[in-house]
Structures are given as structure tokens and as C-alpha cells.
Design a protein around this motif. Structure first.
Motif, PDB file in Angstrom:
ATOM      1  N   GLU A  36       0.843  -1.185   0.000  1.00  0.00           N
ATOM      2  CA  GLU A  36       0.000   0.000   0.000  1.00  0.00           C
ATOM      3  C   GLU A  36       0.888   1.247   0.000  1.00  0.00           C
ATOM      4  OE1 GLU A  36      -3.538   1.986   2.634  1.00  0.00           O
ATOM      5  OE2 GLU A  36      -3.040  -0.120   2.990  1.00  0.00           O
ATOM      6  N   PHE A  37       0.417   2.284  -0.655  1.00  0.00           N
ATOM      7  CA  PHE A  37       1.166   3.529  -0.797  1.00  0.00           C
ATOM      8  C   PHE A  37       1.722   3.999   0.547  1.00  0.00           C
ATOM      9  CE2 PHE A  37       1.580   8.123  -0.862  1.00  0.00           C
ATOM     10  CZ  PHE A  37       2.136   8.394  -2.092  1.00  0.00           C
ATOM     11  N   SER A  52       4.759  10.319  -4.474  1.00  0.00           N
ATOM     12  CA  SER A  52       3.900  10.471  -5.659  1.00  0.00           C
ATOM     13  C   SER A  52       4.718  10.786  -6.902  1.00  0.00           C
ATOM     14  CB  SER A  52       2.866  11.574  -5.431  1.00  0.00           C
ATOM     15  OG  SER A  52       1.937  11.178  -4.463  1.00  0.00           O
ATOM     16  N   VAL A  66       0.514   0.593 -10.599  1.00  0.00           N
ATOM     17  CA  VAL A  66      -0.298   1.222  -9.562  1.00  0.00           C
ATOM     18  C   VAL A  66      -1.710   0.655  -9.682  1.00  0.00           C
ATOM     19  CG1 VAL A  66      -1.231   3.410  -8.719  1.00  0.00           C
ATOM     20  CG2 VAL A  66       1.084   3.332  -9.665  1.00  0.00           C
ATOM     21  N   ARG A  67      -2.228   0.221  -8.541  1.00  0.00           N
ATOM     22  CA  ARG A  67      -3.596  -0.290  -8.496  1.00  0.00           C
ATOM     23  C   ARG A  67      -4.364   0.522  -7.468  1.00  0.00           C
ATOM     24  NH1 ARG A  67      -6.361  -4.155  -5.391  1.00  0.00           N
ATOM     25  NH2 ARG A  67      -4.467  -4.725  -4.260  1.00  0.00           N
ATOM     26  N   LYS A  68      -5.509   1.025  -7.867  1.00  0.00           N
ATOM     27  CA  LYS A  68      -6.334   1.818  -6.956  1.00  0.00           C
ATOM     28  C   LYS A  68      -7.597   1.039  -6.620  1.00  0.00           C
ATOM     29  CE  LYS A  68      -4.544   6.252  -8.373  1.00  0.00           C
ATOM     30  NZ  LYS A  68      -4.143   6.948  -7.195  1.00  0.00           N
ATOM     31  N   ARG A  76      -7.652   3.513  -1.511  1.00  0.00           N
ATOM     32  CA  ARG A  76      -6.297   3.034  -1.279  1.00  0.00           C
ATOM     33  C   ARG A  76      -5.574   2.911  -2.619  1.00  0.00           C
ATOM     34  NH1 ARG A  76      -6.999   4.350   3.330  1.00  0.00           N
ATOM     35  NH2 ARG A  76      -7.291   2.943   5.062  1.00  0.00           N
ATOM     36  N   THR A  77      -4.244   3.003  -2.544  1.00  0.00           N
ATOM     37  CA  THR A  77      -3.386   2.829  -3.715  1.00  0.00           C
ATOM     38  C   THR A  77      -2.333   1.788  -3.364  1.00  0.00           C
ATOM     39  OG1 THR A  77      -3.717   5.125  -4.387  1.00  0.00           O
ATOM     40  CG2 THR A  77      -1.804   3.991  -5.305  1.00  0.00           C
ATOM     41  N   TRP A  78      -2.182   0.792  -4.234  1.00  0.00           N
ATOM     42  CA  TRP A  78      -1.170  -0.241  -4.036  1.00  0.00           C
ATOM     43  C   TRP A  78      -0.129  -0.134  -5.143  1.00  0.00           C
ATOM     44  CZ3 TRP A  78      -6.350  -1.007  -3.261  1.00  0.00           C
ATOM     45  CH2 TRP A  78      -6.738  -1.405  -1.985  1.00  0.00           C
TER      46      TRP A  78
END
Length: 118
Positions: A36-37, A52, A66-68, A76-78
Motif C-alpha cells: 500500500e502507498f 507520488s 499502480v492499483r487503486k 487506497r493505492t497499491w
């Protein structure tokens, strides 16, 4: 006797990866399948804005994906190291190790008097 100019050129470093914070992020992601970010941010001791920018640069180079999504109602952003990113990191680390090995061998040879000095 071997002179420094007779040695093969130093291995090519990946300038995109060589920047310390990018290298840190890629190395962090190499240790997990996905993160996770905020885990990456905290693990690499970066600000949101710094991470970022790094993510954008590495994503543009296809080094990470990037997966949101959502956890409950929270966005969440992974982040995940891509196969291309994993290869680029491995090649960069191999080049760094070759530089270290070459310098160590030359230093050892110089100490024993088998290499001409400049």
C-alpha cells in the motif's frame, strides 16, 4: 603491468534507478509482492508528495504498476514492482556490484604493487 585505461569500461548504471530515493522505493517493493502507498511511504521515510513524484516517474518507465481501490469506503493505492522493474533493478545492482568488485580487486592489486599508478 595493467593500467587503468586497459580495464574494460565500468558497467552501465541505470540513471533512472540510481537516484537514491527511487532506488530505495524499488528495493522496498522488491521485498514484497505488493504494498500500500502509505506502507511504502513510511517504510522509505518519504513524504506523500515525494513518493507520488517517484511513483509517476517509475510508472512512466514501466518499472512499477499502480492499483487503486477501496478498503471499506476509504480509497487506497497499491504499488507493485513490474517484471521489467525487477529486471532493471537486478541489472543495476549487478552493475553496482561489478564496480565494487573491480575497485576492490584494483585496490588489492595496487596494495601488492602489481598495478601501475596514474
Amino acid at each position: 603491468m595493467t593500467t587503468p585505461s586497459e580495464h574494460s569500461p565500468a558497467p552501465a548504471l541505470n540513471e533512472l534507478i540510481h537516484q537514491p530515493t527511487r532506488l530505495t522505493v524499488l528495493a522496498f517493493l522488491a521485498g514484497c509482492s505488493e504494498a500500500e502507498f502509505r506502507t511504502v511511504r513510511d517504510g522509505c521515510a518519504l513524504s506523500d508528495s515525494s513518493l507520488s513524484r517517484i511513483v509517476k516517474t517509475l510508472e512512466d518507465a514501466s518499472y512499477l504498476t499502480v492499483r487503486k481501490g477501496y478498503v471499506g469506503k476509504r480509497p487506497r493505492t497499491w504499488l507493485k514492482l513490474s517484471p521489467q522493474g525487477r529486471r532493471a533493478l537486478a541489472e543495476h545492482l549487478t552493475a553496482l556490484q561489478a564496480i565494487v568488485d573491480n575497485a576492490t580487486a584494483r585496490g588489492s592489486a595496487a596494495a601488492s604493487g602489481t598495478v601501475a599508478s596514474d
